[in-house]
Write a protein that holds these residues in place. Structure first.
Motif, mmCIF file in Angstrom:
data_model
loop_
_atom_site.group_PDB
_atom_site.id
_atom_site.type_symbol
_atom_site.label_atom_id
_atom_site.label_comp_id
_atom_site.label_asym_id
_atom_site.label_seq_id
_atom_site.Cartn_x
_atom_site.Cartn_y
_atom_site.Cartn_z
ATOM 1 N N MET A 1 -15.384 3.496 9.408
ATOM 2 C CA MET A 1 -14.152 4.263 9.544
ATOM 3 C C MET A 1 -12.984 3.423 9.047
ATOM 4 S SD MET A 1 -12.705 6.075 12.953
ATOM 5 C CE MET A 1 -11.158 6.882 12.944
ATOM 6 N N SER A 2 -12.046 4.056 8.387
ATOM 7 C CA SER A 2 -10.895 3.342 7.857
ATOM 8 C C SER A 2 -9.889 3.030 8.963
ATOM 9 C CB SER A 2 -10.226 4.176 6.755
ATOM 10 O OG SER A 2 -9.737 5.371 7.292
ATOM 11 N N GLU A 3 -9.002 2.091 8.645
ATOM 12 C CA GLU A 3 -7.967 1.693 9.587
ATOM 13 C C GLU A 3 -7.032 2.870 9.901
ATOM 14 O OE1 GLU A 3 -4.245 -1.439 9.764
ATOM 15 O OE2 GLU A 3 -5.368 -1.218 7.915
ATOM 16 N N ILE A 4 -6.680 3.016 11.163
ATOM 17 C CA ILE A 4 -5.731 4.059 11.548
ATOM 18 C C ILE A 4 -4.319 3.523 11.350
ATOM 19 C CG2 ILE A 4 -4.826 5.447 13.447
ATOM 20 C CD1 ILE A 4 -7.657 5.583 14.542
ATOM 21 N N LEU A 5 -3.510 4.278 10.646
ATOM 22 C CA LEU A 5 -2.121 3.929 10.375
ATOM 23 C C LEU A 5 -1.218 4.863 11.172
ATOM 24 C CD1 LEU A 5 -2.524 3.588 6.516
ATOM 25 C CD2 LEU A 5 -2.607 1.748 8.211
ATOM 26 N N HIS A 6 0.059 4.594 11.162
ATOM 27 C CA HIS A 6 1.010 5.428 11.901
ATOM 28 C C HIS A 6 2.277 5.607 11.061
ATOM 29 C CE1 HIS A 6 -1.445 5.318 15.513
ATOM 30 N NE2 HIS A 6 -1.703 4.065 15.169
ATOM 31 N N ASN A 7 2.167 6.379 9.986
ATOM 32 C CA ASN A 7 3.260 6.583 9.034
ATOM 33 C C ASN A 7 4.009 7.869 9.334
ATOM 34 O OD1 ASN A 7 2.868 4.313 7.210
ATOM 35 N ND2 ASN A 7 0.924 5.306 6.703
ATOM 36 N N HIS A 8 5.330 7.778 9.362
ATOM 37 C CA HIS A 8 6.151 8.941 9.660
ATOM 38 C C HIS A 8 7.307 9.011 8.664
ATOM 39 C CE1 HIS A 8 7.823 11.550 13.184
ATOM 40 N NE2 HIS A 8 7.885 12.154 12.023
ATOM 41 N N LEU A 9 7.347 10.095 7.900
ATOM 42 C CA LEU A 9 8.411 10.353 6.924
ATOM 43 C C LEU A 9 9.343 11.404 7.491
ATOM 44 C CD1 LEU A 9 9.768 10.379 4.087
ATOM 45 C CD2 LEU A 9 8.018 12.058 3.420
ATOM 46 N N LEU A 10 10.623 11.096 7.512
ATOM 47 C CA LEU A 10 11.670 12.047 7.899
ATOM 48 C C LEU A 10 12.631 12.172 6.733
ATOM 49 C CD1 LEU A 10 12.343 10.565 11.429
ATOM 50 C CD2 LEU A 10 11.084 12.650 10.924
ATOM 51 N N MET A 11 12.947 13.405 6.338
ATOM 52 C CA MET A 11 13.843 13.646 5.222
ATOM 53 C C MET A 11 14.880 14.681 5.628
ATOM 54 S SD MET A 11 14.682 15.845 2.457
ATOM 55 C CE MET A 11 13.303 16.949 2.371
ATOM 56 N N ASN A 12 16.126 14.425 5.265
ATOM 57 C CA ASN A 12 17.244 15.330 5.511
ATOM 58 C C ASN A 12 17.862 15.622 4.150
ATOM 59 O OD1 ASN A 12 19.711 16.476 6.124
ATOM 60 N ND2 ASN A 12 20.310 14.924 7.600
ATOM 61 N N GLY A 13 17.897 16.900 3.761
ATOM 62 C CA GLY A 13 18.391 17.211 2.427
ATOM 63 C C GLY A 13 19.243 18.459 2.362
ATOM 64 N N LEU A 14 19.828 18.658 1.181
ATOM 65 C CA LEU A 14 20.612 19.849 0.879
ATOM 66 C C LEU A 14 19.994 20.537 -0.326
ATOM 67 C CD1 LEU A 14 24.209 18.375 1.278
ATOM 68 C CD2 LEU A 14 22.935 19.779 2.920
ATOM 69 N N ALA A 15 19.889 21.874 -0.248
ATOM 70 C CA ALA A 15 19.196 22.637 -1.283
ATOM 71 C C ALA A 15 20.035 23.816 -1.754
ATOM 72 C CB ALA A 15 17.869 23.149 -0.736
ATOM 73 N N TYR A 16 20.093 23.996 -3.074
ATOM 74 C CA TYR A 16 20.805 25.151 -3.618
ATOM 75 C C TYR A 16 19.995 26.433 -3.540
ATOM 76 C CZ TYR A 16 25.060 23.071 -5.423
ATOM 77 O OH TYR A 16 26.278 22.475 -5.529
#
Length: 129
Positions: A1-16
């Motif tokens: 089994m591969s290593e367990i990671l704990h990655n969290h991406l948060l993005m705040n944006g503006l969209a036309y």
């Protein structure tokens, strides 16, 4: 089994041109999960909220390694987008951000990637303006 990671991406944006249909959001989330090499457990599920001051699309998809979710407030132009992807696997940050830029037609955004294994360690931050 591969290593367990704990990655969290948060993005705040503006969209036309924010998405306006549940179907387009569910289709995009399905494609996003495939494009970043992850697997869907359930969903995606999207709903259009009609409440004044909170109008827009909320969506989520459960993946084998956790979840992807976002909310788009579309009453104002540009619309506000809040995006969240947590995974206990590798996280192709640049690919996810590129997919978000295209789908939401982002005019600017900022993001943070956290390593949540032992608290909240900032791994990467950035912005596009």
């Amino acid at each position: 089994m591969s290593e367990i990671l704990h990655n969290h991406l948060l993005m705040n944006g503006l969209a036309y041109r924010p998405p306006k249909t549940v179907q387009s959001v569910e289709t995009w989330l399905t494609q996003l999960v495939e494009n970043i090499g992850m697997k869907i457990v359930t969903g995606p599920h999207a709903y259009y909220v009609e409440s004044k001051g909170n109008r827009g699309i909320t969506a989520t998809v459960c993946i084998e390694t956790s979840h992807i979710s976002f909310y788009v407030w579309d009453e104002e132009i540009p619309a506000r987008v809040q995006f969240d992807l947590y995974t206990c696997s590798t996280l192709p940050v640049d690919r996810v951000l590129a997919e978000c830029e295209e789908f939401f037609d982002l005019i600017d955004y900022n993001f943070v990637v956290l390593d949540r294994e032992d608290g909240f360690v900032i791994k990467k931050t950035g912005q596009r303006i």
